[in-house]
Design a protein around this motif. Sequence first.
Motif, PDB file in Angstrom:
ATOM      1  N   THR A 160      71.657  26.997  25.804  1.00 56.19           N
ATOM      2  CA  THR A 160      71.561  27.253  24.373  1.00 56.19           C
ATOM      3  C   THR A 160      72.253  28.564  24.060  1.00 56.19           C
ATOM      4  OG1 THR A 160      69.402  26.168  24.394  1.00 56.19           O
ATOM      5  CG2 THR A 160      69.932  27.496  22.448  1.00 56.19           C
ATOM      6  N   ILE A 161      73.196  28.520  23.152  1.00 55.44           N
ATOM      7  CA  ILE A 161      73.886  29.747  22.758  1.00 55.44           C
ATOM      8  C   ILE A 161      73.311  30.208  21.426  1.00 55.44           C
ATOM      9  CG2 ILE A 161      76.107  30.785  22.174  1.00 55.44           C
ATOM     10  CD1 ILE A 161      77.394  28.483  23.817  1.00 55.44           C
ATOM     11  N   ARG A 162      72.778  31.421  21.415  1.00 52.83           N
ATOM     12  CA  ARG A 162      72.276  31.985  20.162  1.00 52.83           C
ATOM     13  C   ARG A 162      73.236  33.093  19.771  1.00 52.83           C
ATOM     14  NH1 ARG A 162      67.913  34.887  20.481  1.00 52.83           N
ATOM     15  NH2 ARG A 162      67.301  34.476  18.346  1.00 52.83           N
ATOM     16  N   GLU A 163      73.875  32.946  18.614  1.00 56.36           N
ATOM     17  CA  GLU A 163      74.842  33.970  18.252  1.00 56.36           C
ATOM     18  C   GLU A 163      74.455  34.694  16.987  1.00 56.36           C
ATOM     19  OE1 GLU A 163      78.011  31.314  16.665  1.00 56.36           O
ATOM     20  OE2 GLU A 163      78.107  30.782  18.805  1.00 56.36           O
ATOM     21  N   ASP A 164      73.479  34.164  16.268  1.00 59.44           N
ATOM     22  CA  ASP A 164      72.910  34.961  15.194  1.00 59.44           C
ATOM     23  C   ASP A 164      71.416  34.664  15.180  1.00 59.44           C
ATOM     24  OD1 ASP A 164      72.434  32.597  13.920  1.00 59.44           O
ATOM     25  OD2 ASP A 164      73.693  32.993  12.183  1.00 59.44           O
ATOM     26  N   GLY A 165      70.730  35.075  14.136  1.00 60.35           N
ATOM     27  CA  GLY A 165      69.278  34.973  14.160  1.00 60.35           C
ATOM     28  C   GLY A 165      68.734  33.560  14.080  1.00 60.35           C
ATOM     29  N   ILE A 166      69.462  32.625  13.495  1.00 60.93           N
ATOM     30  CA  ILE A 166      68.857  31.313  13.235  1.00 60.93           C
ATOM     31  C   ILE A 166      69.652  30.128  13.759  1.00 60.93           C
ATOM     32  CG2 ILE A 166      67.428  31.985  11.276  1.00 60.93           C
ATOM     33  CD1 ILE A 166      69.666  31.191   9.402  1.00 60.93           C
ATOM     34  N   ASN A 194      64.638  38.122  13.616  1.00 59.17           N
ATOM     35  CA  ASN A 194      66.054  37.993  13.988  1.00 59.17           C
ATOM     36  C   ASN A 194      66.618  39.304  14.534  1.00 59.17           C
ATOM     37  OD1 ASN A 194      65.665  36.655  10.891  1.00 59.17           O
ATOM     38  ND2 ASN A 194      66.083  35.208  12.532  1.00 59.17           N
ATOM     39  N   LEU A 195      65.728  40.135  15.076  1.00 61.04           N
ATOM     40  CA  LEU A 195      66.168  41.462  15.515  1.00 61.04           C
ATOM     41  C   LEU A 195      66.932  41.430  16.836  1.00 61.04           C
ATOM     42  CD1 LEU A 195      63.145  43.706  14.463  1.00 61.04           C
ATOM     43  CD2 LEU A 195      65.324  43.355  13.290  1.00 61.04           C
ATOM     44  N   SER A 196      66.807  40.334  17.605  1.00 63.59           N
ATOM     45  CA  SER A 196      67.565  40.272  18.864  1.00 63.59           C
ATOM     46  C   SER A 196      69.064  40.323  18.591  1.00 63.59           C
ATOM     47  CB  SER A 196      67.223  39.004  19.647  1.00 63.59           C
ATOM     48  OG  SER A 196      67.828  37.872  19.052  1.00 63.59           O
ATOM     49  N   GLN A 197      69.458  39.987  17.354  1.00 61.48           N
ATOM     50  CA  GLN A 197      70.877  39.945  16.999  1.00 61.48           C
ATOM     51  C   GLN A 197      71.279  41.070  16.039  1.00 61.48           C
ATOM     52  OE1 GLN A 197      72.582  37.494  18.538  1.00 61.48           O
ATOM     53  NE2 GLN A 197      70.717  36.628  19.396  1.00 61.48           N
ATOM     54  N   HIS A 198      70.353  41.984  15.753  1.00 63.98           N
ATOM     55  CA  HIS A 198      70.641  43.029  14.766  1.00 63.98           C
ATOM     56  C   HIS A 198      71.643  44.049  15.327  1.00 63.98           C
ATOM     57  CE1 HIS A 198      70.054  46.299  11.912  1.00 63.98           C
ATOM     58  NE2 HIS A 198      69.389  45.465  11.139  1.00 63.98           N
ATOM     59  N   PRO A 199      72.659  44.411  14.546  1.00 68.14           N
ATOM     60  CA  PRO A 199      73.681  45.343  15.067  1.00 68.14           C
ATOM     61  C   PRO A 199      73.096  46.662  15.575  1.00 68.14           C
ATOM     62  CG  PRO A 199      74.299  44.506  12.889  1.00 68.14           C
ATOM     63  CD  PRO A 199      72.941  43.951  13.188  1.00 68.14           C
ATOM     64  N   ARG A 200      72.104  47.209  14.895  1.00 71.23           N
ATOM     65  CA  ARG A 200      71.546  48.499  15.346  1.00 71.23           C
ATOM     66  C   ARG A 200      70.814  48.350  16.673  1.00 71.23           C
ATOM     67  NH1 ARG A 200      69.907  50.772  10.078  1.00 71.23           N
ATOM     68  NH2 ARG A 200      67.959  51.533  10.907  1.00 71.23           N
ATOM     69  N   SER A 232      59.045  40.746  23.278  1.00 70.79           N
ATOM     70  CA  SER A 232      60.054  39.695  23.395  1.00 70.79           C
ATOM     71  C   SER A 232      60.097  38.766  22.191  1.00 70.79           C
ATOM     72  CB  SER A 232      59.784  38.859  24.651  1.00 70.79           C
ATOM     73  OG  SER A 232      58.529  38.213  24.537  1.00 70.79           O
ATOM     74  N   LYS A 233      59.189  38.936  21.244  1.00 65.61           N
ATOM     75  CA  LYS A 233      59.163  38.016  20.111  1.00 65.61           C
ATOM     76  C   LYS A 233      59.709  38.717  18.872  1.00 65.61           C
ATOM     77  CE  LYS A 233      56.503  35.115  22.850  1.00 65.61           C
ATOM     78  NZ  LYS A 233      55.290  34.937  23.607  1.00 65.61           N
ATOM     79  N   ALA A 234      58.864  39.139  17.925  1.00 60.75           N
ATOM     80  CA  ALA A 234      59.429  39.764  16.724  1.00 60.75           C
ATOM     81  C   ALA A 234      60.259  41.009  17.060  1.00 60.75           C
ATOM     82  CB  ALA A 234      58.327  40.114  15.731  1.00 60.75           C
ATOM     83  N   VAL A 235      59.930  41.684  18.145  1.00 65.63           N
ATOM     84  CA  VAL A 235      60.675  42.902  18.484  1.00 65.63           C
ATOM     85  C   VAL A 235      62.068  42.563  19.047  1.00 65.63           C
ATOM     86  CG1 VAL A 235      60.607  45.046  19.857  1.00 65.63           C
ATOM     87  CG2 VAL A 235      58.536  44.214  18.755  1.00 65.63           C
ATOM     88  N   ALA A 284      66.496  48.911  23.017  1.00 61.52           N
ATOM     89  CA  ALA A 284      66.530  47.879  21.977  1.00 61.52           C
ATOM     90  C   ALA A 284      65.173  47.771  21.296  1.00 61.52           C
ATOM     91  CB  ALA A 284      66.928  46.535  22.592  1.00 61.52           C
ATOM     92  N   ALA A 285      64.104  47.832  22.076  1.00 60.96           N
ATOM     93  CA  ALA A 285      62.759  47.721  21.496  1.00 60.96           C
ATOM     94  C   ALA A 285      62.481  48.888  20.543  1.00 60.96           C
ATOM     95  CB  ALA A 285      61.707  47.662  22.608  1.00 60.96           C
ATOM     96  N   ILE A 286      62.893  50.087  20.929  1.00 61.89           N
ATOM     97  CA  ILE A 286      62.675  51.256  20.054  1.00 61.89           C
ATOM     98  C   ILE A 286      63.431  51.063  18.729  1.00 61.89           C
ATOM     99  CG2 ILE A 286      63.114  53.736  19.772  1.00 61.89           C
ATOM    100  CD1 ILE A 286      62.761  53.971  22.862  1.00 61.89           C
ATOM    101  N   ALA A 287      64.673  50.625  18.822  1.00 65.21           N
ATOM    102  CA  ALA A 287      65.479  50.436  17.605  1.00 65.21           C
ATOM    103  C   ALA A 287      64.845  49.364  16.717  1.00 65.21           C
ATOM    104  CB  ALA A 287      66.910  50.061  17.975  1.00 65.21           C
TER     105      ALA A 287
END
Length: 384
Positions: free
Chosen positions: A27-33, A52-58, A239-242, A279-282
């Motif tokens: 499965t390729i995830r390239e944006d949040g949804i 969708n924070l796993s894909q957030h630029p910051r 690993s979820k919302a964060v 990443a988690a802190i951001a």
Amino acid sequence: MHTLDRFAQDKLDELARRNLRRSLAATIREDGIWVERNGRRLLSFSCNDYLNLSQHPRVKQAAKEAIDRYGAGSGASRLVTGNHPLYAALEARLAKIKDTEDAVVFGSGYLANTGIIPALIGRDGLVLLDELSHACIHAGARLSRGRVLTFRHNDVAHARALLAAHRAEHDRALIVTDGVFSMDGDLAPLQALYDLANEHDAWLMSDDAHGLGVVGGGRGSAFVGDAHVPVPLQMGTLSKAVGAYGGYLCASRRVIELMRNRARTLIYSTGLPPSVVAAAIAAIDLIENDPDYASLPLRKARAFTRLAGLPEAQSPIVPVVLGEEDSALAASRRLEAEGFLAVAIRPPTVPAGTARLRLTFTAQHPDEAVARLARLVRDDILAH
Ligand SMILES: *Cc1c(COP(=O)(O)O)cnc(C)c1O
């Protein structure tokens, strides 16, 4: 055939016969949804990346900078040389969000639960679990070697009866429950369980894997409603919302210090890669600075349950219970034909006879897609 392969093949054949065989789909995830699977682009209602924070630029940028500064891996257990300075920053943030004295980060949520429970309960102890608690809570309880009893889902009276009957036989007692139930999306009665624990000198632990970032103004299940429930052991995952990886426990200074000394999954497992902690802190920065954004997944889930004619969602997780395994698999295929990814959830992840679609809503799901999915579920999946 070698007896080992014979054994494996027999087990797999049996699972296939019962519609319980599982497989991994690239499965390729390239944006949040959106995800890509088997060459098709599907709108996913199966990710736990609620914000969708796993894909957030910051968030991605923070991970990249941490690699450049500290390397790709941590090099050893945190107790040896793996404790890079990002850990202290993350733990301070978590303790602040959960309003506890301190926090400790583990390698994952699974490692947290299988480390925390045995560090608190031994052979003479009692662990009381909600029957629908996550698999790794059950695993941690068994690893403790204490007595494990389960109470009926969210049934405080049943938990009270078990404590009244058995508390006196044990030196220590721990009550553990999901804060937001992972496969049903409902909330635990934390205030009632907290009061019950205090009546019987038991300790309450909540698993907020699906609470942090999405309920209680982003602070989790102990913060839903007017009163904050001071749950003394608040565990969760990053690993979820964060959107990153790792598990944590927020608790008093002394309890956290005990974990650093006694939780085997912390002591004997390598520290998380610096990029994951960064990443988690951001991500937590983003959650804290935008409570309106954190409220979106639940608002989308509620729009869905209203339109689909289902009971009002209490979290971004909405179960569509269909019963038998083949019904859930057929429903999942039906939605896939319409461009939606809604993975079927089967036993033993859920109790026998309750196979389901488990839908998860995220901040970026377009309203019209939510409405179209609701119509399909109401008029097609549930009408059959
Ligand atoms: C996902 C989950 C876990 C495990 O967390 P990981 O970080 O994925 O290992 C623990 N408890 C609950 C309730 C979960 O849903």
